[in-house]
Design a protein around this motif. Structure first.
Motif, PDB file in Angstrom:
ATOM      1  N   VAL A 191     -73.945 -41.619  38.665  1.00  0.00           N
ATOM      2  CA  VAL A 191     -74.459 -42.396  37.535  1.00  0.00           C
ATOM      3  C   VAL A 191     -73.349 -43.195  36.858  1.00  0.00           C
ATOM      4  CG1 VAL A 191     -75.541 -42.235  35.256  1.00  0.00           C
ATOM      5  CG2 VAL A 191     -76.418 -40.862  37.141  1.00  0.00           C
ATOM      6  N   GLU A 192     -72.122 -42.711  36.930  1.00  0.00           N
ATOM      7  CA  GLU A 192     -71.005 -43.430  36.309  1.00  0.00           C
ATOM      8  C   GLU A 192     -70.841 -44.838  36.882  1.00  0.00           C
ATOM      9  OE1 GLU A 192     -68.523 -42.660  33.859  1.00  0.00           O
ATOM     10  OE2 GLU A 192     -69.942 -41.103  33.253  1.00  0.00           O
ATOM     11  N   PHE A 193     -71.324 -45.080  38.095  1.00  0.00           N
ATOM     12  CA  PHE A 193     -71.260 -46.424  38.662  1.00  0.00           C
ATOM     13  C   PHE A 193     -72.211 -47.383  37.935  1.00  0.00           C
ATOM     14  CE2 PHE A 193     -69.787 -44.005  42.466  1.00  0.00           C
ATOM     15  CZ  PHE A 193     -68.558 -44.642  42.623  1.00  0.00           C
ATOM     16  N   PHE A 194     -73.207 -46.822  37.233  1.00  0.00           N
ATOM     17  CA  PHE A 194     -74.183 -47.626  36.511  1.00  0.00           C
ATOM     18  C   PHE A 194     -73.996 -47.551  34.996  1.00  0.00           C
ATOM     19  CE2 PHE A 194     -76.005 -46.085  40.481  1.00  0.00           C
ATOM     20  CZ  PHE A 194     -76.440 -47.259  41.077  1.00  0.00           C
ATOM     21  N   ARG A 195     -73.219 -46.595  34.540  1.00  0.00           N
ATOM     22  CA  ARG A 195     -73.019 -46.374  33.106  1.00  0.00           C
ATOM     23  C   ARG A 195     -71.821 -47.180  32.608  1.00  0.00           C
ATOM     24  NH1 ARG A 195     -72.391 -40.279  30.532  1.00  0.00           N
ATOM     25  NH2 ARG A 195     -71.177 -40.819  28.697  1.00  0.00           N
ATOM     26  N   GLN A 196     -71.965 -47.776  31.437  1.00  0.00           N
ATOM     27  CA  GLN A 196     -70.882 -48.564  30.864  1.00  0.00           C
ATOM     28  C   GLN A 196     -69.710 -47.646  30.495  1.00  0.00           C
ATOM     29  OE1 GLN A 196     -70.756 -51.826  30.600  1.00  0.00           O
ATOM     30  NE2 GLN A 196     -68.796 -51.934  29.563  1.00  0.00           N
ATOM     31  N   PRO A 197     -68.523 -47.914  31.019  1.00  0.00           N
ATOM     32  CA  PRO A 197     -67.366 -47.065  30.673  1.00  0.00           C
ATOM     33  C   PRO A 197     -67.075 -47.126  29.179  1.00  0.00           C
ATOM     34  CG  PRO A 197     -66.888 -48.458  32.573  1.00  0.00           C
ATOM     35  CD  PRO A 197     -68.178 -48.956  31.983  1.00  0.00           C
ATOM     36  N   ASP A 198     -66.499 -46.075  28.647  1.00  0.00           N
ATOM     37  CA  ASP A 198     -66.124 -46.050  27.237  1.00  0.00           C
ATOM     38  C   ASP A 198     -65.144 -47.179  26.941  1.00  0.00           C
ATOM     39  OD1 ASP A 198     -67.176 -43.265  26.037  1.00  0.00           O
ATOM     40  OD2 ASP A 198     -66.619 -43.009  28.137  1.00  0.00           O
ATOM     41  N   ILE A 215     -61.412 -46.566  26.775  1.00  0.00           N
ATOM     42  CA  ILE A 215     -60.764 -46.047  27.983  1.00  0.00           C
ATOM     43  C   ILE A 215     -60.913 -47.004  29.152  1.00  0.00           C
ATOM     44  CG2 ILE A 215     -60.693 -44.167  29.680  1.00  0.00           C
ATOM     45  CD1 ILE A 215     -61.734 -42.300  27.557  1.00  0.00           C
ATOM     46  N   GLY A 216     -62.130 -47.487  29.365  1.00  0.00           N
ATOM     47  CA  GLY A 216     -62.394 -48.339  30.521  1.00  0.00           C
ATOM     48  C   GLY A 216     -62.335 -47.521  31.801  1.00  0.00           C
ATOM     49  N   GLU A 217     -61.865 -48.118  32.869  1.00  0.00           N
ATOM     50  CA  GLU A 217     -61.706 -47.420  34.144  1.00  0.00           C
ATOM     51  C   GLU A 217     -60.233 -47.107  34.361  1.00  0.00           C
ATOM     52  OE1 GLU A 217     -63.508 -49.984  37.041  1.00  0.00           O
ATOM     53  OE2 GLU A 217     -65.464 -49.036  36.795  1.00  0.00           O
ATOM     54  N   LEU A 218     -59.942 -45.866  34.683  1.00  0.00           N
ATOM     55  CA  LEU A 218     -58.563 -45.435  34.889  1.00  0.00           C
ATOM     56  C   LEU A 218     -58.016 -46.087  36.148  1.00  0.00           C
ATOM     57  CD1 LEU A 218     -59.095 -41.653  34.078  1.00  0.00           C
ATOM     58  CD2 LEU A 218     -58.424 -43.481  32.521  1.00  0.00           C
ATOM     59  N   LEU A 219     -56.920 -46.813  35.992  1.00  0.00           N
ATOM     60  CA  LEU A 219     -56.283 -47.530  37.105  1.00  0.00           C
ATOM     61  C   LEU A 219     -57.240 -48.534  37.748  1.00  0.00           C
ATOM     62  CD1 LEU A 219     -54.380 -44.546  38.813  1.00  0.00           C
ATOM     63  CD2 LEU A 219     -53.496 -46.189  37.130  1.00  0.00           C
ATOM     64  N   GLY A 220     -58.316 -48.868  37.025  1.00  0.00           N
ATOM     65  CA  GLY A 220     -59.287 -49.807  37.544  1.00  0.00           C
ATOM     66  C   GLY A 220     -60.126 -49.269  38.672  1.00  0.00           C
ATOM     67  N   LEU A 221     -60.106 -47.936  38.864  1.00  0.00           N
ATOM     68  CA  LEU A 221     -60.778 -47.339  40.016  1.00  0.00           C
ATOM     69  C   LEU A 221     -61.839 -46.306  39.657  1.00  0.00           C
ATOM     70  CD1 LEU A 221     -57.634 -46.738  42.279  1.00  0.00           C
ATOM     71  CD2 LEU A 221     -59.333 -48.557  42.529  1.00  0.00           C
ATOM     72  N   ILE A 222     -61.605 -45.545  38.596  1.00  0.00           N
ATOM     73  CA  ILE A 222     -62.444 -44.383  38.329  1.00  0.00           C
ATOM     74  C   ILE A 222     -62.598 -44.203  36.822  1.00  0.00           C
ATOM     75  CG2 ILE A 222     -60.492 -42.771  38.291  1.00  0.00           C
ATOM     76  CD1 ILE A 222     -62.260 -40.728  39.706  1.00  0.00           C
ATOM     77  N   THR A 223     -63.763 -43.759  36.385  1.00  0.00           N
ATOM     78  CA  THR A 223     -63.974 -43.518  34.965  1.00  0.00           C
ATOM     79  C   THR A 223     -63.521 -42.105  34.610  1.00  0.00           C
ATOM     80  OG1 THR A 223     -66.212 -42.631  35.224  1.00  0.00           O
ATOM     81  CG2 THR A 223     -65.996 -45.030  35.031  1.00  0.00           C
ATOM     82  N   MET A 224     -63.360 -41.864  33.320  1.00  0.00           N
ATOM     83  CA  MET A 224     -62.984 -40.524  32.872  1.00  0.00           C
ATOM     84  C   MET A 224     -64.042 -39.514  33.278  1.00  0.00           C
ATOM     85  SD  MET A 224     -60.920 -38.435  31.450  1.00  0.00           S
ATOM     86  CE  MET A 224     -59.703 -39.422  30.552  1.00  0.00           C
ATOM     87  N   GLY A 280     -63.322 -31.478  23.771  1.00  0.00           N
ATOM     88  CA  GLY A 280     -63.306 -32.300  24.980  1.00  0.00           C
ATOM     89  C   GLY A 280     -63.413 -33.769  24.663  1.00  0.00           C
ATOM     90  N   TYR A 281     -64.285 -34.113  23.714  1.00  0.00           N
ATOM     91  CA  TYR A 281     -64.428 -35.526  23.336  1.00  0.00           C
ATOM     92  C   TYR A 281     -63.144 -36.050  22.699  1.00  0.00           C
ATOM     93  CZ  TYR A 281     -66.202 -39.786  21.216  1.00  0.00           C
ATOM     94  OH  TYR A 281     -66.378 -41.103  20.860  1.00  0.00           O
ATOM     95  N   VAL A 282     -62.564 -35.244  21.824  1.00  0.00           N
ATOM     96  CA  VAL A 282     -61.326 -35.654  21.134  1.00  0.00           C
ATOM     97  C   VAL A 282     -60.190 -35.858  22.128  1.00  0.00           C
ATOM     98  CG1 VAL A 282     -59.532 -34.869  19.528  1.00  0.00           C
ATOM     99  CG2 VAL A 282     -61.959 -34.572  18.947  1.00  0.00           C
ATOM    100  N   ILE A 283     -60.036 -34.924  23.049  1.00  0.00           N
ATOM    101  CA  ILE A 283     -58.899 -34.954  23.982  1.00  0.00           C
ATOM    102  C   ILE A 283     -59.100 -35.968  25.098  1.00  0.00           C
ATOM    103  CG2 ILE A 283     -57.610 -33.590  25.678  1.00  0.00           C
ATOM    104  CD1 ILE A 283     -58.242 -31.124  23.920  1.00  0.00           C
ATOM    105  N   PHE A 284     -60.295 -35.997  25.683  1.00  0.00           N
ATOM    106  CA  PHE A 284     -60.519 -36.824  26.865  1.00  0.00           C
ATOM    107  C   PHE A 284     -60.897 -38.271  26.557  1.00  0.00           C
ATOM    108  CE2 PHE A 284     -61.924 -32.570  28.768  1.00  0.00           C
ATOM    109  CZ  PHE A 284     -60.673 -32.324  29.300  1.00  0.00           C
ATOM    110  N   TYR A 285     -61.634 -38.488  25.464  1.00  0.00           N
ATOM    111  CA  TYR A 285     -62.237 -39.797  25.271  1.00  0.00           C
ATOM    112  C   TYR A 285     -61.662 -40.638  24.128  1.00  0.00           C
ATOM    113  CZ  TYR A 285     -65.684 -38.428  28.725  1.00  0.00           C
ATOM    114  OH  TYR A 285     -66.291 -38.037  29.906  1.00  0.00           O
ATOM    115  N   ASN A 286     -61.073 -40.027  23.118  1.00  0.00           N
ATOM    116  CA  ASN A 286     -60.549 -40.844  22.018  1.00  0.00           C
ATOM    117  C   ASN A 286     -59.380 -40.164  21.311  1.00  0.00           C
ATOM    118  OD1 ASN A 286     -60.529 -43.165  20.486  1.00  0.00           O
ATOM    119  ND2 ASN A 286     -62.671 -43.020  19.866  1.00  0.00           N
TER     120      ASN A 286
END
Length: 259
Positions: A221-228, A231-240, A74-80
């Motif tokens: 919590v994702e609203f308070f957690r630093q995005p990866d 990746i950042g925020e997808l489309l500037g709207l939502i985190t992974m 999951g980490y390999v595919i979704f995050y990096n």
């Protein structure tokens, strides 16, 4: 801006001999599994238990494999994916960190399905009992994230803002503690309440509670957690993390409404 609470650099090893040792993160997995196993072993003594102790031991092996393979995949595919595609050998260096809860959930779900089929046990009866002890691992896991100074929050001026070692020196939300409280203690209390109210007899209720509870807690919590960073925020709207929580919540609602 608030100067923030400066955190010391904690030793990543809980136990160390020379250059080898047991890291806090590994200890969190071990503690969660052992305490969960103890509670489920007690559950097997009840007349309504769907598994014997021998079957529970076998299930533990399935779950362990599901957590490790699913969490890493999951980490390999979704995050990096770009990094690991360029450096495939790094995929196997799990001791360096990099596990995904959502990937681990998928791996454990597949493991439970295979176990249920082999032992002819309804899969929801298994998942309900596993769901009951998952918050224990979540609690210890988020505390180890805090100790490691990783997965910290966004920059903030709240009075309890913290400056983490090896960060940019800015005060940030201790989002790991938020997650430990919501995903660990909060959902844990919900599981205790559900077990005492007889939810284990309502097949799928405990599983649904975990899926919805974790999905909502993590999304918040994702609203308070630093995005990866990668990746950042997808489309500037939502985190992974938020995106992956949506199918969890949908699956939980489906299970809840079908009962």
């Amino acid at each position: 801006m608030n100067n923030g609470i400066i955190l010391p650099e904690f030793d990543p090893f809980a136990i160390q001999i020379g250059s080898y040792g047991v890291r806090w993160y590994a200890l969190a997995y071990i503690a969660g599994l052992l305490i969960g196993y103890y509670l489920l072993r007690r559950e097997t003594k009840k007349p309504s238990a769907p598994m014997t102790v021998v079957q529970l031991d076998a299930l533990l092996n399935y779950v362990l494999i599901g957590i490790i393979l699913g969490g890493r995949a999951g980490y390999v595919i979704f995050y990096n994916p770009a990094f690991f595609l360029a450096n495939p050998i790094e995929i196997f260096k799990v001791w360096q960190g990099g596990m995904s809860f959502h990937g681990g959930l998928a791996g454990v779900t597949l493991a439970m399905a295979l176990f249920a089929r082999r032992h002819a046990i309804p899969v929801l009866q298994i998942s309900d009992r596993v769901a009951m002890v998952v918050p224990i691992g979540l609690f210890f896991g988020r505390l180890s994230n805090f100790i490691n100074g990783e997965l910290y929050g966004r920059v903030t001026e709240v009075p309890w803002a913290m400056i983490f070692p090896h960060s940019d020196g800015l005060p940030r939300h201790p989002s790991q503690l938020y997650e430990a409280g919501l995903e660990g203690l909060g959902i844990g209390l919900l599981m205790i309440f559900g077990a005492r109210r007889g939810w284990l007899a309502l097949h799928g209720r405990m599983t649904a509670s975990l899926l919805i509870g974790y999905g909502l807690a993590r999304y918040l919590v994702e609203f308070f957690r630093q995005p990866d960073t990668q990746i950042g925020e997808l489309l500037g709207l939502i985190t992974m993390g938020q995106l992956l929580c949506l199918p969890m919540i949908a699956a939980g609602l489906y299970l809840l409404l079908r009962n």
